[in-house]
Design a protein around this motif. Structure first.
Motif, mmCIF file in Angstrom:
data_model
loop_
_atom_site.group_PDB
_atom_site.id
_atom_site.type_symbol
_atom_site.label_atom_id
_atom_site.label_comp_id
_atom_site.label_asym_id
_atom_site.label_seq_id
_atom_site.Cartn_x
_atom_site.Cartn_y
_atom_site.Cartn_z
ATOM 1 N N UNK A 1 1.502 28.567 12.915
ATOM 2 C CA UNK A 1 0.891 27.946 11.749
ATOM 3 C C UNK A 1 -0.028 28.901 11.017
ATOM 4 N N UNK A 2 -0.562 28.447 9.900
ATOM 5 C CA UNK A 2 -1.444 29.251 9.065
ATOM 6 C C UNK A 2 -2.894 29.032 9.479
ATOM 7 N N UNK A 3 -3.561 30.101 9.837
ATOM 8 C CA UNK A 3 -4.969 30.028 10.215
ATOM 9 C C UNK A 3 -5.585 31.401 10.066
ATOM 10 N N UNK A 4 -6.816 31.442 9.591
ATOM 11 C CA UNK A 4 -7.570 32.688 9.587
ATOM 12 C C UNK A 4 -7.974 33.031 11.017
ATOM 13 N N UNK B 1 -5.982 36.576 -2.220
ATOM 14 C CA UNK B 1 -5.584 35.386 -1.466
ATOM 15 C C UNK B 1 -4.174 35.586 -0.939
ATOM 16 N N UNK B 2 -3.835 34.900 0.137
ATOM 17 C CA UNK B 2 -2.484 35.014 0.674
ATOM 18 C C UNK B 2 -1.447 34.507 -0.317
ATOM 19 N N UNK B 3 -1.764 33.461 -1.041
ATOM 20 C CA UNK B 3 -0.821 32.964 -2.041
ATOM 21 C C UNK B 3 -0.521 34.038 -3.078
ATOM 22 N N UNK C 1 -13.660 51.326 1.340
ATOM 23 C CA UNK C 1 -14.068 49.990 0.933
ATOM 24 C C UNK C 1 -12.838 49.096 0.808
ATOM 25 N N UNK C 2 -12.757 48.129 1.698
ATOM 26 C CA UNK C 2 -11.626 47.214 1.736
ATOM 27 C C UNK C 2 -12.109 45.796 1.428
ATOM 28 N N UNK C 3 -11.212 44.998 0.887
ATOM 29 C CA UNK C 3 -11.526 43.614 0.540
ATOM 30 C C UNK C 3 -10.701 42.687 1.417
ATOM 31 N N UNK C 4 -11.374 41.715 2.017
ATOM 32 C CA UNK C 4 -10.705 40.765 2.895
ATOM 33 C C UNK C 4 -9.845 39.802 2.073
ATOM 34 N N UNK C 5 -8.616 39.607 2.513
ATOM 35 C CA UNK C 5 -7.724 38.648 1.868
ATOM 36 C C UNK C 5 -8.021 37.264 2.430
ATOM 37 N N UNK D 1 -6.899 40.245 7.345
ATOM 38 C CA UNK D 1 -5.971 41.000 6.509
ATOM 39 C C UNK D 1 -6.780 41.562 5.343
ATOM 40 N N UNK D 2 -6.432 42.784 4.917
ATOM 41 C CA UNK D 2 -7.240 43.488 3.915
ATOM 42 C C UNK D 2 -6.360 44.158 2.873
#
Length: 323
Positions: A239-242, A131-133, A213-217, A116-117
């Protein structure tokens, strides 16, 4: 662009000359050209180095993942299969165990990337969104929208489960399911042009991430069993996982490795970072260039990279290009 075109013509002439005059010290070599942009560049660069540096006669075999693996299993050809995404070809591992093929390189040295970016300008203004939070706490700052994969992509199933695991709806995030790769890419371009919020899925190497230019979340850790469940449409407990880093390799048949050890050694060193390939693909798109012209751009821009792949004899043959 004029300089690069001139270089393309010069190298193209050299290729044509070599096809007629090479002593073929390494004989015949067949190599796949998978049906996507980065793979075509890998093949064009490899073909040039094999022909010009090692005096091979190279045949390019247009293919894709499953047909290329099936062909090796049934016929022992082609000699080289490159940019193979191992996670999409489980039968490749079977061939490796059977001794029919050997992996010689991670051709994308830092692996294929799925994530996700957000745009860098958004991350600079609101670092909490990395961050996702942070995204879930401030959905309005990303435009209240998650840009999802088109239907039919493997990532669509994973993302649909991640949407449930992170409760996007409960946090005020609308999911927009793109209808095609073109509209997903266009949404990033449009956001950048207007400096608007954007949040969603994308992958590398691609021209899009080379141009914008994108930043990874930060999605947290990769958890294998959670991701495995998320990859199934009927996952009972998302569930939550990268996303994991995808291993992307070059494989050669064991017969070829024994027959042409010098060329197999070359292919063991042919590797691109995502940053390098993103830049090359962005250049290719901006200049409406062919894969061969993109290969020329790589060869003229990254001499310090590919020069180290060659043995002494090949370095001598290509010395003029390395200056």
């Amino acid at each position: 662009m004029k300089t690069t075109k001139l270089s393309a013509l010069t190298i193209g002439a050299a290729l044509a000359l070599s096809a007629g005059m090479a002593r073929a010290e390494c004989g015949e070599v067949s190599i796949t050209e998978m049906n996507w942009g980065s793979a075509a560049v890998v093949t064009s660069v490899s073909k040039f180095l094999m022909e010009q540096g090692y005096e091979c006669r190279v045949t390019v075999v247009p293919s894709s993942t499953l047909p290329s693996v099936t062909s090796i299993a049934e016929t022992g050809k082609p000699d080289i299969v490159t940019e193979l995404w191992v996670n999409t070809a489980p039968s490749y591992t079977d061939l490796e165990r059977a001794g029919k093929v050997k992996t010689v390189a991670d051709v994308l040295s830092d692996g294929g990337v799925e994530a996700f970016w957000i745009p860098k300008y958004l991350a600079d203004e609101h670092p909490e969104l990395t961050t996702m939070d942070g995204v879930l706490a401030h959905p309005e700052l990303v435009g209240g929208r998650f840009n999802n994969c088109p239907d039919g992509w493997a990532c669509r199933v994973v993302n649909d489960n991640l949407v449930k695991a992170w409760d996007f709806a409960g946090h005020g995030l609308e999911v927009f399911n793109h209808g095609s790769s073109e509209t997903l890419a266009a949404s990033i371009a449009s956001a950048y042009e207007s400096k608007e919020p954007w949040f969603g899925y994308y992958f590398a190497p691609t021209s899009v991430l080379g141009k914008y230019e994108m930043v990874m979340v930060d999605m947290g850790s990769y958890v294998a069993d959670v991701h495995a469940c998320n990859s199934a449409a009927d996952c009972a407990n998302p569930g939550k996982s990268a996303y994991p880093s995808a291993r992307v390799v070059t494989g050669v048949t064991t017969d070829f490795a024994e027959r042409e050890p010098e060329v197999a050694d070359l292919m063991s060193k042919v590797a691109f970072t995502n940053a390098q390939m993103n830049e090359v693909l962005a250049w290719q798109e901006d200049n409406k260039a062919s894969a061969e012209e993109a290969a020329v751009h790589f060869l003229t821009t990254y001499k310090d990279v590919w020069g180290k792949w060659l043995n002494d004899a090949a370095q001598e043959k290509l010395a003029a290009l390395l200056q």
